[in-house]
Design a protein around this motif. Sequence first.
Motif, PDB file in Angstrom:
ATOM      1  N   LEU A   1      14.663  47.855  21.286  1.00 46.26           N
ATOM      2  CA  LEU A   1      14.057  48.233  20.012  1.00 46.26           C
ATOM      3  C   LEU A   1      15.007  47.969  18.842  1.00 46.26           C
ATOM      4  N   ILE A   2      16.298  48.267  19.041  1.00 47.54           N
ATOM      5  CA  ILE A   2      17.272  48.023  17.967  1.00 47.54           C
ATOM      6  C   ILE A   2      17.374  46.521  17.704  1.00 47.54           C
ATOM      7  N   GLY A   3      17.462  45.749  18.794  1.00 44.75           N
ATOM      8  CA  GLY A   3      17.554  44.286  18.649  1.00 44.75           C
ATOM      9  C   GLY A   3      16.339  43.714  17.930  1.00 44.75           C
ATOM     10  N   ALA A   4      15.166  44.305  18.163  1.00 40.29           N
ATOM     11  CA  ALA A   4      13.937  43.763  17.585  1.00 40.29           C
ATOM     12  C   ALA A   4      13.716  44.213  16.143  1.00 40.29           C
ATOM     13  N   PHE A   5      14.151  45.425  15.794  1.00 46.72           N
ATOM     14  CA  PHE A   5      13.770  45.973  14.485  1.00 46.72           C
ATOM     15  C   PHE A   5      14.917  46.180  13.502  1.00 46.72           C
ATOM     16  N   ILE A   6      16.131  46.319  14.008  1.00 47.49           N
ATOM     17  CA  ILE A   6      17.245  46.589  13.090  1.00 47.49           C
ATOM     18  C   ILE A   6      17.965  45.265  12.813  1.00 47.49           C
ATOM     19  N   PRO A   7      18.065  44.875  11.543  1.00 45.57           N
ATOM     20  CA  PRO A   7      18.700  43.589  11.229  1.00 45.57           C
ATOM     21  C   PRO A   7      20.189  43.573  11.589  1.00 45.57           C
ATOM     22  N   GLN A   8      20.675  42.377  11.915  1.00 43.04           N
ATOM     23  CA  GLN A   8      22.102  42.236  12.283  1.00 43.04           C
ATOM     24  C   GLN A   8      22.917  42.093  11.022  1.00 43.04           C
TER      25      GLN A   8
END
Lengths: 84, 627
Positions: B387-394
């Motif tokens: 979920l973090i990889g999909a929704f939180i920008p790098q």
Amino acid sequence: MLEQLVVALIVLIAAAYSAWHICPASVRLSLVKRLQKRCQNSAVGPFMPTIARAAAVPNGACAGCAASGRCPATRAAMARANEI
Amino acid sequence: MTAATSTVDAPRRVALLGNPNCGKTALFNLLTGSRQKVANYAGVTVERKEGRVLSPAGHSYRVLDLPGAYSLNADSADEAVTRDVLLGRLEDEDRPELLVCVTDATNLRLNLRLVLEVRQLGIPMVLALNMSDLAARRGIKVDTEKLSKLLGVPVVNTVGVQRNGAEALLATLDQMDLAALAERAPAWETPSLEDVTRTHRRVRRILAEVLDAPDTDSRYDEKIDRVIMHPVFGLLILAVVLLLMFQAVFSWAAVPMGVIEAGTGWLGEWVSGLMSDGPLRSLLVDGIIAGVGSVLIFLPQIVILFAFILALEDSGYLPRAAFLLDRFMGKVGLSGRSFIPLLSSFACAIPGIMATRVISNSRDRLTTIMIAPLMTCSARLPVYALLIGAFIPQQTVAGLFNLQGLVLFGLYVFGIVSAMFVAWVMQRLGGSLAHHPLMMELPTWRLPNLRNLLLGLYERVKIFMRRVGGIILAMMIVLWALSTYPAAPIGATGPAIDYSYAGMIGHFIQPLFAPLGFSWEICVALVPGMAAREVAVGALATVYAVSGGADEAAELGSLVAQQWSLATALALMVWYVFAPQCLPTLAVIKRETQTWRYPLLAAGYLFGMAWFAAMVTYQLAVALGAG
């Protein structure tokens, strides 16, 4: 048709494994005990002690951990398995 | 119970005992080739463990590793195991024929009290001066010959973390005469205060004769502790260490995760190209490769997280963190002894719940058991990472921190804060918010041992791979079947998966989760997630692969980013902070509390909190425009 059969067999094995894995050891053991009475004289009979010992091994989230196999609950289950 | 004398065939029963954190388990692993968990703090072993060893002289030994104890006068359940095994009080356990009393050679003053107490039992005994290498480096000299004469038992130097560190011990065991073993069980009485004082005096007398140690004030340990244990700087250092750990989980894992993702994608395409369209190809590509691959991808993150935890454990930092956090734990009425079980729960709640046996106060123990599932176990990492990889920008925050790592850190902290809140409520309801001061022996600082680190990592990888190749694989196959059959009726207008069993189950449950913003696909994934939390990720991959075709099999992250709103993703993350769906955890709570009342209570309150917190998160996020 053969492909459908192979798929059905794989799904059946996976379902049986999942059910076996999710079941608590005590439920599995009582199931094996009941089976043992019916299968005593069948071809499965000689394998019942091995199946019982496998049923006694816990399958929880820490099942793969070296520390989980010697707990008192496992020893009690193993003792019950050895009765079979 | 009577003790049997060893014969050539029967293995000799040897028990390792000693104070907590003196290296018994390291020595046990060295002797038996086992891979039991070792760590540089007290309370890691809470049950007796068994292994076998064949000595160079051909004797076979059955070695028991007993939980650490300061005295036979047991204060907690784990210490009682040690006492009961030695006294032959356990029905299914024969009394040991030989004892190896393991002592920390750098801390004999504390360790010798137990030695003197056990000596009175009359069981043949060898004294192992463990960590003798560390003692030598610190200039501590022990006259082993004199010590042996004063105690009346053989004394050997051992190093539990060196390959040949136990050779002298095995040679000594081979020479032991078992004829001295009494036929009846040894007598033991609770020592009086006078007995304890007499033992202390005797320890001091013995040490005055055998020990030559430099002034301890100059030790590095105390200098380091002055900074690390500082009430302000110590907490700052702890926060930085944890932040670094979570940053590394995302930053360092990117490359190996990419390799696994590419490998899974290539395998899916290769199998698709090899087979003609049909149920077997769908099972392999959409069910097995998509489902299992989507969980396997998180292996590098799990390895990095555990590498950090194991290194901190082995260095001796974690018990110091316990002392730093004891103030906060005390405020919610928890004993400092709860720290180690809660720490173990970050790997998995099950060993954490079992480790509560070190807590002597039953109310504190129960509270710790009830909050252990709130610690973020490693099975939740794949869900968070997806979920973090999909929704939180790098992106970088303050020019230093990776935003994804910060969010992961936040989720872990949220779990801890929630656990403290629940503990506070439970202790308050029970009318007990008294602070029990933490009494814990601080281990010495040391560089993490590479062997322990690699063994620990190997164990974690093995556990994860067994789950992937076992229950996760099996459940993905079952879920594929549920998502594929029955086929859509002729003339159906909706997607085929809507008519499948999985579709029916998902649509049936979905109204309950509609206020949380969960789609029916998420609801389907929550069901198999009850067996193991990370199965939810594989389940999502399978459901989307079956409904969307093979191309989407290896791109679950981008798929959920397209199909879900940010509000739904945040609600699902919050749901997983509390997520009660782990049947093995509930089963172990039942086993440890001997009643169904507490697992049912745990399942009820965790479900209630998960639903409520996820609902509030979703509704708030929608109100703020993230829906």
